[in-house]
Design a protein around this motif. Sequence first.
Motif, short mmCIF file in Angstrom:
data_model
loop_
_atom_site.label_atom_id
_atom_site.label_comp_id
_atom_site.label_asym_id
_atom_site.label_seq_id
_atom_site.Cartn_x
_atom_site.Cartn_y
_atom_site.Cartn_z
N SER A 1 0.86 -1.50 0.34
CA SER A 1 0.18 0.33 -0.17
C SER A 1 0.62 1.36 0.04
O SER A 1 0.19 2.14 -0.16
CB SER A 1 -1.21 0.01 1.20
OG SER A 1 -0.61 -0.11 2.46
N PHE A 2 2.45 0.98 0.30
CA PHE A 2 2.62 2.04 0.56
C PHE A 2 3.99 2.04 -1.50
O PHE A 2 4.37 3.57 -0.59
CB PHE A 2 4.00 2.43 1.43
CG PHE A 2 3.70 2.54 3.10
CD1 PHE A 2 2.93 3.81 3.15
CD2 PHE A 2 3.22 1.53 3.81
CE1 PHE A 2 2.41 3.88 4.66
CE2 PHE A 2 2.18 1.79 4.30
CZ PHE A 2 2.00 3.64 5.43
N TYR B 1 -2.81 6.56 -0.01
CA TYR B 1 -3.91 7.32 1.32
C TYR B 1 -4.28 8.78 0.97
O TYR B 1 -5.70 8.67 1.50
CB TYR B 1 -3.30 6.83 2.80
CG TYR B 1 -2.87 5.99 2.84
CD1 TYR B 1 -4.10 4.36 3.36
CD2 TYR B 1 -1.44 4.65 2.62
CE1 TYR B 1 -2.97 3.40 3.87
CE2 TYR B 1 -1.61 3.99 2.99
CZ TYR B 1 -2.24 3.05 3.65
OH TYR B 1 -1.85 1.57 3.67
N VAL B 2 -3.46 8.89 0.34
CA VAL B 2 -3.93 10.98 0.47
C VAL B 2 -5.12 11.09 -0.75
O VAL B 2 -6.05 11.72 -0.75
CB VAL B 2 -2.97 11.13 -0.17
CG1 VAL B 2 -3.10 13.26 -0.62
CG2 VAL B 2 -1.37 11.43 1.23
N ASP B 3 -4.77 9.84 -2.11
CA ASP B 3 -5.74 9.82 -2.90
C ASP B 3 -6.73 9.73 -2.36
O ASP B 3 -7.80 9.90 -2.89
CB ASP B 3 -5.11 8.73 -4.49
CG ASP B 3 -4.37 9.31 -5.01
OD1 ASP B 3 -3.95 10.38 -4.67
OD2 ASP B 3 -3.59 9.03 -5.67
N ILE B 4 -6.98 8.44 -1.60
CA ILE B 4 -8.93 8.30 -1.15
C ILE B 4 -8.49 9.10 -0.28
O ILE B 4 -10.63 9.15 0.11
CB ILE B 4 -8.21 7.13 -0.27
CG1 ILE B 4 -7.62 5.78 -1.25
CG2 ILE B 4 -9.27 5.89 0.56
CD1 ILE B 4 -7.15 4.51 -0.26
N TYR C 1 -15.34 10.25 -3.99
CA TYR C 1 -15.92 8.68 -4.78
C TYR C 1 -16.07 8.05 -2.91
O TYR C 1 -16.50 7.30 -2.97
CB TYR C 1 -15.71 8.31 -5.81
CG TYR C 1 -15.53 7.22 -5.74
CD1 TYR C 1 -16.56 6.78 -6.85
CD2 TYR C 1 -14.84 6.31 -5.79
CE1 TYR C 1 -17.53 5.26 -7.17
CE2 TYR C 1 -14.61 4.81 -6.28
CZ TYR C 1 -16.01 5.16 -6.78
OH TYR C 1 -16.33 3.28 -7.36
N TYR C 2 -14.45 7.29 -2.27
CA TYR C 2 -14.04 6.91 -1.67
C TYR C 2 -14.89 7.13 -0.34
O TYR C 2 -15.05 5.73 0.85
CB TYR C 2 -12.58 6.87 -1.42
CG TYR C 2 -11.88 6.50 -2.46
CD1 TYR C 2 -11.88 4.66 -3.26
CD2 TYR C 2 -10.81 7.34 -3.42
CE1 TYR C 2 -11.30 4.78 -4.12
CE2 TYR C 2 -10.58 6.64 -4.82
CZ TYR C 2 -10.45 5.31 -5.18
OH TYR C 2 -10.34 5.08 -6.15
N TYR C 3 -14.99 7.88 0.33
CA TYR C 3 -15.99 8.25 1.02
C TYR C 3 -17.55 7.81 0.29
O TYR C 3 -18.03 7.30 1.93
CB TYR C 3 -16.16 9.85 1.49
CG TYR C 3 -14.99 10.34 2.54
CD1 TYR C 3 -14.34 10.65 3.33
CD2 TYR C 3 -13.61 11.51 0.76
CE1 TYR C 3 -13.98 11.19 4.06
CE2 TYR C 3 -12.63 11.65 1.82
CZ TYR C 3 -12.87 12.11 3.35
OH TYR C 3 -11.59 12.75 3.80
#
Length: 286
Positions: free
Chosen positions: A35-36, A54-57, A62-64
């Motif tokens: 994931s990193f 993680y920043v993109d999410i 959309y991911y929220y």
Amino acid sequence: MTPGNRAKPWLLTAPALVLYATFLIVPLFMVLLISFFSFDFYGGIQRTFTWKNYVDIATDAYYYEVYARTFGVAAAVTAISIVLGSTEAYVLSRMRKPWKGLFLMIVLGPLLISVVVRTLGWALLFGSTGLISQALQLLGLSSGPVSLMYTNLGVTIALTHVLVPFMVIAVWASLQRINPSSEAAARSLGAGQLTVVRRVILPQIMPGIASGSIIVFSLAASAFATPEIIGGRRLKTVATSAYDEFLNTLNWPLGAALAIILLLATMAVLVSANRLIERRYSAVYS
């Protein structure tokens, strides 16, 4: 205790610990590590440390929506399973042989069938030409075809059917530890059946309800087959989104980040709920 005796428990549990680490800890660590990593559309996975996934999410609405849908459905399935599972377990515990064993097998029977097969059965019922749509039209409750496919309601119903047996098992185990004389004592003091259930039975089966809720919520939040078949492409959950990232776009780092956040969020919800239940349970009996 001699050093040899102190080492015996560790030696006895060593095979289980090795098996646990091999098939759970190591895979989870690998997912966390991936994931990193970064991802390039032409170059593939780049083994460079980054927080980008993680920043993109965290910055994409959309991911929220995906996480909100996932945990919303899981919470609804858990609440419905508590009502249905506790009621079924209580009724079963009051049955006599051989009906008790027969109906227990009927309740637990779905566990013997593949989740995919059960979900496909619901898909046939949920379609616009399915039995549910035809029944609603026949009863005059709908003027046209009704489809529960690709809806949160359809996913919730199918997941509840899949997971409610786990709640029955957990509550059933708690009911077996209740002394039947406690109900008779409450009735002899003038308590009605509803009062007996609310004041005598329910507090004693709370540990079973709590453990069943943990199982049902975690399985519902991480479910893949049922949301994929019933929800389809319209209703994405975290599991189906991570699957798409892994196998369709081949963006393994982003898929791994989705999975890790789901794991951490599920653990946070379960630990918080467990502490709240234990606090209220201890306050009642302290």
